[in-house]
Write a protein that holds these residues in place. Sequence first.
Motif, PDB file in Angstrom:
ATOM      1  N   GLY A  75       0.890  -1.254   0.060  1.00 18.86           N
ATOM      2  CA  GLY A  75      -0.182  -0.021  -0.058  1.00 18.86           C
ATOM      3  C   GLY A  75       0.819   1.300   0.009  1.00 18.86           C
ATOM      4  N   THR A  76       1.918   1.357   0.953  1.00 18.22           N
ATOM      5  CA  THR A  76       2.726   2.394   0.843  1.00 18.22           C
ATOM      6  C   THR A  76       3.539   2.802  -0.449  1.00 18.22           C
ATOM      7  OG1 THR A  76       3.194   1.836   3.311  1.00 18.22           O
ATOM      8  CG2 THR A  76       4.715   3.539   2.143  1.00 18.22           C
ATOM      9  N   LEU A  77       3.828   1.611  -1.274  1.00 17.65           N
ATOM     10  CA  LEU A  77       4.459   1.725  -2.660  1.00 17.65           C
ATOM     11  C   LEU A  77       3.563   2.585  -3.407  1.00 17.65           C
ATOM     12  CD1 LEU A  77       6.243  -1.437  -2.931  1.00 17.65           C
ATOM     13  CD2 LEU A  77       7.527   0.582  -2.507  1.00 17.65           C
ATOM     14  N   TYR A  78       2.330   2.088  -3.448  1.00 14.04           N
ATOM     15  CA  TYR A  78       1.401   2.592  -4.205  1.00 14.04           C
ATOM     16  C   TYR A  78       1.074   4.276  -3.850  1.00 14.04           C
ATOM     17  CZ  TYR A  78       0.368  -1.371  -7.206  1.00 14.04           C
ATOM     18  OH  TYR A  78       0.338  -2.378  -8.097  1.00 14.04           O
ATOM     19  N   ASP A  79       0.981   3.951  -2.306  1.00 15.81           N
ATOM     20  CA  ASP A  79       0.647   5.676  -1.839  1.00 15.81           C
ATOM     21  C   ASP A  79       1.731   6.796  -2.199  1.00 15.81           C
ATOM     22  OD1 ASP A  79      -0.676   7.541  -0.207  1.00 15.81           O
ATOM     23  OD2 ASP A  79      -0.336   6.423   1.529  1.00 15.81           O
ATOM     24  N   LEU A  80       3.040   6.252  -2.223  1.00 16.74           N
ATOM     25  CA  LEU A  80       4.158   7.201  -2.585  1.00 16.74           C
ATOM     26  C   LEU A  80       4.365   7.095  -4.106  1.00 16.74           C
ATOM     27  CD1 LEU A  80       6.218   6.486   0.634  1.00 16.74           C
ATOM     28  CD2 LEU A  80       4.569   8.074   0.231  1.00 16.74           C
ATOM     29  N   GLY A  81       4.018   6.163  -4.841  1.00 21.30           N
ATOM     30  CA  GLY A  81       4.472   6.216  -6.364  1.00 21.30           C
ATOM     31  C   GLY A  81       5.750   5.713  -6.273  1.00 21.30           C
ATOM     32  N   GLN A  82       6.129   4.705  -5.666  1.00 18.74           N
ATOM     33  CA  GLN A  82       7.593   4.199  -5.629  1.00 18.74           C
ATOM     34  C   GLN A  82       7.621   2.652  -6.316  1.00 18.74           C
ATOM     35  OE1 GLN A  82       8.395   3.874  -1.379  1.00 18.74           O
ATOM     36  NE2 GLN A  82       9.814   5.765  -1.628  1.00 18.74           N
ATOM     37  N   GLY A  83       8.036   3.120  -7.694  1.00 16.07           N
ATOM     38  CA  GLY A  83       8.165   1.844  -8.636  1.00 16.07           C
ATOM     39  C   GLY A  83       6.905   1.541  -9.308  1.00 16.07           C
ATOM     40  N   VAL A  84       5.941   2.530  -9.001  1.00 13.35           N
ATOM     41  CA  VAL A  84       4.601   2.338  -9.797  1.00 13.35           C
ATOM     42  C   VAL A  84       3.762   3.742  -9.571  1.00 13.35           C
ATOM     43  CG1 VAL A  84       3.978   0.023  -9.314  1.00 13.35           C
ATOM     44  CG2 VAL A  84       3.049   1.979  -7.780  1.00 13.35           C
ATOM     45  N   PRO A  85       2.999   4.267 -11.017  1.00 12.41           N
ATOM     46  CA  PRO A  85       2.429   5.287 -10.583  1.00 12.41           C
ATOM     47  C   PRO A  85       1.655   5.567  -9.301  1.00 12.41           C
ATOM     48  CG  PRO A  85       2.093   4.420 -12.733  1.00 12.41           C
ATOM     49  CD  PRO A  85       2.706   3.235 -11.939  1.00 12.41           C
ATOM     50  N   ARG A  86       1.568   6.652  -8.873  1.00  9.33           N
ATOM     51  CA  ARG A  86       0.932   7.036  -7.562  1.00  9.33           C
ATOM     52  C   ARG A  86      -0.673   6.588  -7.757  1.00  9.33           C
ATOM     53  NH1 ARG A  86      -1.925  10.537  -4.309  1.00  9.33           N
ATOM     54  NH2 ARG A  86      -1.678   9.994  -2.033  1.00  9.33           N
ATOM     55  N   ASP A  87      -1.174   5.913  -6.796  1.00 11.19           N
ATOM     56  CA  ASP A  87      -2.668   5.328  -6.909  1.00 11.19           C
ATOM     57  C   ASP A  87      -3.203   5.274  -5.575  1.00 11.19           C
ATOM     58  OD1 ASP A  87      -5.005   4.123  -7.484  1.00 11.19           O
ATOM     59  OD2 ASP A  87      -4.562   2.985  -9.212  1.00 11.19           O
ATOM     60  N   PRO A  88      -3.897   6.429  -5.039  1.00  6.19           N
ATOM     61  CA  PRO A  88      -4.105   6.118  -3.737  1.00  6.19           C
ATOM     62  C   PRO A  88      -5.422   5.460  -3.475  1.00  6.19           C
ATOM     63  CG  PRO A  88      -4.585   8.357  -4.660  1.00  6.19           C
ATOM     64  CD  PRO A  88      -4.031   7.657  -5.593  1.00  6.19           C
ATOM     65  N   ALA A  89      -6.097   5.010  -4.494  1.00  2.00           N
ATOM     66  CA  ALA A  89      -7.250   4.169  -4.091  1.00  2.00           C
ATOM     67  C   ALA A  89      -6.726   2.849  -3.950  1.00  2.00           C
ATOM     68  CB  ALA A  89      -8.027   4.263  -5.574  1.00  2.00           C
TER      69      ALA A  89
END
Length: 300
Positions: free
Chosen positions: A64-78
């Motif tokens: 979840g944190t990786l997606y929250d911060l956009g680390q290695g993936v585009p940021r996606d808060p949902a």
Amino acid sequence: MAATRLPIWVLPALLMLCFIGAGPAPSDPSEAQQAYAAGRYGEARRLWTAQAEAGDPSAQLKVGTLYDLGQGVPRDPAVAYGWYRLAAAAGNPAAEFNVAAMYDSGDGVPRNTAEAALWYGRAAAHGNRRAQYNLGQLYAAGDGVPRNLDQAEAWFRAAAPDLPAAAERLAALRRAGSEARPRSPATADAGRPVEAAKPATPMDGDVISVMAGSSDVAGKVELVWISPAQPVPVRFFVQLLALDPVEPREVFATYLDETATLARLDRVPGRYAWRVYAVGRNVGHYAASGWNQFQVRPPG
């Protein structure tokens, strides 16, 4: 109040506040942690996702944190919210805080401060200082919960030892004193009834899993309730019963000032009931909520 959340497992200074019983420590020597530390976020995500899909709450928090911060993936808060919610449902305090903060700020999920208060309460029950502070903020503002300056003060006091901002808010409330919380004289208060608190989780009829993980949270349930403003200062008495076939037995009871606590259960699976009393400190009045029955299933 717009809340902010931080990648708690990345920030060592906050681990004592927000990562109680939530899985590997920041020195986790796992392959995924090593990849993350080296900046290989895609590899870390692949490894953590496999663990997360297998039901590991710590890995769910990290994905979840990786997606929250956009680390290695585009940021996606949902997407981040979805992973946080899975970890939070397992009783991970850091994930519970992040779910609350997303509801509080409206990032990744529609803003809902009533839900934020519930999830802050769950994290606060573990001693998460940032959750305690933010819940105090909601009570001070009457946002998502009734405006209750006594309860705001209680949560600021709980968070104050580790959060300077909470200590500052606590001092400000105390300076305001009677001006911030006008009350009639004690003789008049003696004739005014205390109001019942409202249980928030678990609710009547819920089926829940007890928390696994470290020994300080294993086999415990989070009890959270909402308190209206009271005519007099109150404490809360919380009572938890095991609903044995022959006769109910008390397995947990305590007095406290705040509106959330952890209660240890004595068996899984099983049926339980709990209620909370608001007890006037200086008068003989109290008000009890109704009993809330819930069923506990094994973790997993």
